[in-house]
Design a protein around this motif. Structure first.
Motif, PDB file in Angstrom:
ATOM      1  N   THR A  40      -6.442 -14.537  -2.266  1.00  0.00           N
ATOM      2  CA  THR A  40      -7.126 -15.259  -3.511  1.00  0.00           C
ATOM      3  C   THR A  40      -8.285 -14.848  -3.666  1.00  0.00           C
ATOM      4  OG1 THR A  40      -5.304 -16.735  -3.024  1.00  0.00           O
ATOM      5  CG2 THR A  40      -7.077 -17.388  -4.768  1.00  0.00           C
ATOM      6  N   PHE A  41      -9.265 -14.854  -2.776  1.00  0.00           N
ATOM      7  CA  PHE A  41     -10.535 -14.670  -3.314  1.00  0.00           C
ATOM      8  C   PHE A  41     -11.196 -13.504  -3.031  1.00  0.00           C
ATOM      9  CE2 PHE A  41      -9.808 -19.172  -2.868  1.00  0.00           C
ATOM     10  CZ  PHE A  41     -10.401 -19.572  -4.163  1.00  0.00           C
ATOM     11  N   ALA A  42     -10.368 -12.162  -2.725  1.00  0.00           N
ATOM     12  CA  ALA A  42     -10.709 -11.023  -2.475  1.00  0.00           C
ATOM     13  C   ALA A  42     -11.214 -10.327  -3.828  1.00  0.00           C
ATOM     14  CB  ALA A  42      -9.646 -10.279  -1.816  1.00  0.00           C
ATOM     15  N   ASP A  43     -12.037  -9.499  -3.758  1.00  0.00           N
ATOM     16  CA  ASP A  43     -12.200  -8.416  -4.924  1.00  0.00           C
ATOM     17  C   ASP A  43     -11.190  -7.444  -5.061  1.00  0.00           C
ATOM     18  OD1 ASP A  43     -13.169  -6.071  -3.602  1.00  0.00           O
ATOM     19  OD2 ASP A  43     -15.115  -6.872  -3.352  1.00  0.00           O
ATOM     20  N   ALA A  44     -11.139  -6.787  -6.355  1.00  0.00           N
ATOM     21  CA  ALA A  44     -10.105  -5.785  -6.722  1.00  0.00           C
ATOM     22  C   ALA A  44     -10.071  -4.709  -5.717  1.00  0.00           C
ATOM     23  CB  ALA A  44     -10.080  -5.369  -8.163  1.00  0.00           C
ATOM     24  N   GLY A  45     -11.305  -4.256  -5.211  1.00  0.00           N
ATOM     25  CA  GLY A  45     -11.322  -3.124  -4.276  1.00  0.00           C
ATOM     26  C   GLY A  45     -10.802  -3.352  -3.029  1.00  0.00           C
ATOM     27  N   GLU A  46     -10.689  -4.648  -2.585  1.00  0.00           N
ATOM     28  CA  GLU A  46     -10.124  -4.897  -1.212  1.00  0.00           C
ATOM     29  C   GLU A  46      -8.443  -4.998  -1.355  1.00  0.00           C
ATOM     30  OE1 GLU A  46     -12.912  -8.264   1.133  1.00  0.00           O
ATOM     31  OE2 GLU A  46     -12.784  -8.512  -0.970  1.00  0.00           O
ATOM     32  N   ILE A  47      -8.226  -5.739  -2.456  1.00  0.00           N
ATOM     33  CA  ILE A  47      -6.877  -5.714  -2.860  1.00  0.00           C
ATOM     34  C   ILE A  47      -6.114  -4.245  -3.044  1.00  0.00           C
ATOM     35  CG2 ILE A  47      -4.999  -6.748  -4.239  1.00  0.00           C
ATOM     36  CD1 ILE A  47      -7.040  -9.050  -4.926  1.00  0.00           C
ATOM     37  N   LEU A  48      -6.889  -3.393  -3.630  1.00  0.00           N
ATOM     38  CA  LEU A  48      -6.358  -2.090  -3.877  1.00  0.00           C
ATOM     39  C   LEU A  48      -6.089  -1.544  -2.698  1.00  0.00           C
ATOM     40  CD1 LEU A  48      -7.778  -1.137  -7.355  1.00  0.00           C
ATOM     41  CD2 LEU A  48      -5.408  -1.005  -6.486  1.00  0.00           C
ATOM     42  N   ALA A  49      -7.326  -1.448  -1.951  1.00  0.00           N
ATOM     43  CA  ALA A  49      -7.373  -0.997  -0.490  1.00  0.00           C
ATOM     44  C   ALA A  49      -6.007  -1.235   0.280  1.00  0.00           C
ATOM     45  CB  ALA A  49      -8.693  -0.877   0.237  1.00  0.00           C
ATOM     46  N   MET A  50      -5.803  -2.702   0.507  1.00  0.00           N
ATOM     47  CA  MET A  50      -4.784  -3.190   1.472  1.00  0.00           C
ATOM     48  C   MET A  50      -3.409  -2.680   0.605  1.00  0.00           C
ATOM     49  SD  MET A  50      -3.292  -6.989   1.518  1.00  0.00           S
ATOM     50  CE  MET A  50      -2.803  -6.962  -0.042  1.00  0.00           C
ATOM     51  N   LEU A  51      -3.200  -2.561  -0.694  1.00  0.00           N
ATOM     52  CA  LEU A  51      -1.828  -2.099  -0.990  1.00  0.00           C
ATOM     53  C   LEU A  51      -1.838  -0.522  -1.008  1.00  0.00           C
ATOM     54  CD1 LEU A  51      -1.827  -4.109  -4.498  1.00  0.00           C
ATOM     55  CD2 LEU A  51      -0.288  -4.328  -2.704  1.00  0.00           C
ATOM     56  N   ARG A  52      -2.842   0.152  -1.094  1.00  0.00           N
ATOM     57  CA  ARG A  52      -2.780   1.648  -0.837  1.00  0.00           C
ATOM     58  C   ARG A  52      -2.570   1.918   0.600  1.00  0.00           C
ATOM     59  NH1 ARG A  52      -2.423   1.268  -5.714  1.00  0.00           N
ATOM     60  NH2 ARG A  52      -3.965   2.032  -7.293  1.00  0.00           N
ATOM     61  N   GLU A  53      -3.049   1.162   1.478  1.00  0.00           N
ATOM     62  CA  GLU A  53      -2.866   1.642   2.707  1.00  0.00           C
ATOM     63  C   GLU A  53      -1.603   1.220   3.249  1.00  0.00           C
ATOM     64  OE1 GLU A  53      -5.437   1.372   7.078  1.00  0.00           O
ATOM     65  OE2 GLU A  53      -6.244   1.550   5.188  1.00  0.00           O
ATOM     66  N   LEU A  54      -1.057  -0.155   3.066  1.00  0.00           N
ATOM     67  CA  LEU A  54       0.114  -0.708   3.626  1.00  0.00           C
ATOM     68  C   LEU A  54       1.149  -0.246   2.838  1.00  0.00           C
ATOM     69  CD1 LEU A  54      -1.356  -3.980   4.922  1.00  0.00           C
ATOM     70  CD2 LEU A  54      -1.100  -2.018   6.099  1.00  0.00           C
ATOM     71  N   CYS A  55       1.168  -0.080   1.681  1.00  0.00           N
ATOM     72  CA  CYS A  55       2.208   0.472   0.921  1.00  0.00           C
ATOM     73  C   CYS A  55       2.007   1.600  -0.053  1.00  0.00           C
ATOM     74  CB  CYS A  55       2.498  -0.687  -0.042  1.00  0.00           C
ATOM     75  SG  CYS A  55       2.722  -2.466   0.562  1.00  0.00           S
TER      76      CYS A  55
END
Length: 121
Positions: free
Chosen positions: A37-52
């Motif tokens: 919820t409080f992550a920045d866009a870069g962290e969220i994108l990195a997670m999506l790119r790596e896990l999906c």
């Protein structure tokens, strides 16, 4: 201990491509959602790119993907590529969100059109 959102997600949900990192504590989805919820866009994108990496793969639950894209679009509302990616993810994960996906595709089209309009001279 985790240092990134991606590592935390990998520990909670698993990873289709890599093993979960060693961890000495219990995790639950609620604590992960708080971090997301409080992550920045870069962290969220990195997670999506790596896990999906293929958008339709990975072990992240659809509800977490939808939340992640919703949070990304709040942080980057003027990004047509990201808006289109969120729409595609919704289309890939069930017909329940087709209406929202269509709205996102239309928004992405409008954003791209605005980018290509000549500005005032």
């Amino acid at each position: 201990m985790h240092t990134t959102l991606t590592e935390h997600a990998r520990c909670v949900f698993g990873d289709e491509y890599r093993p979960a990192p060693p961890c000495d504590r219990e995790h639950d989805e609620g604590s992960f959602v708080e971090l997301l919820t409080f992550a920045d866009a870069g962290e969220i994108l990195a997670m999506l790119r790596e896990l999906c990496p293929q958008l339709a793969d990975g072990y992240l639950p659809v509800r977490i993907r939808n939340l992640a894209y919703g949070l990304l679009l709040l942080q980057r509302p003027e990004d047509p590529g990201l808006t289109r990616e969120a729409a595609l993810s919704l289309h890939l994960h069930g017909p329940d969100w087709d209406g929202i996906a269509a709205e996102l595709h239309a928004r992405a089209d409008a954003l791209e059109a605005a980018e290509h309009r000549p500005g005032p001279e």
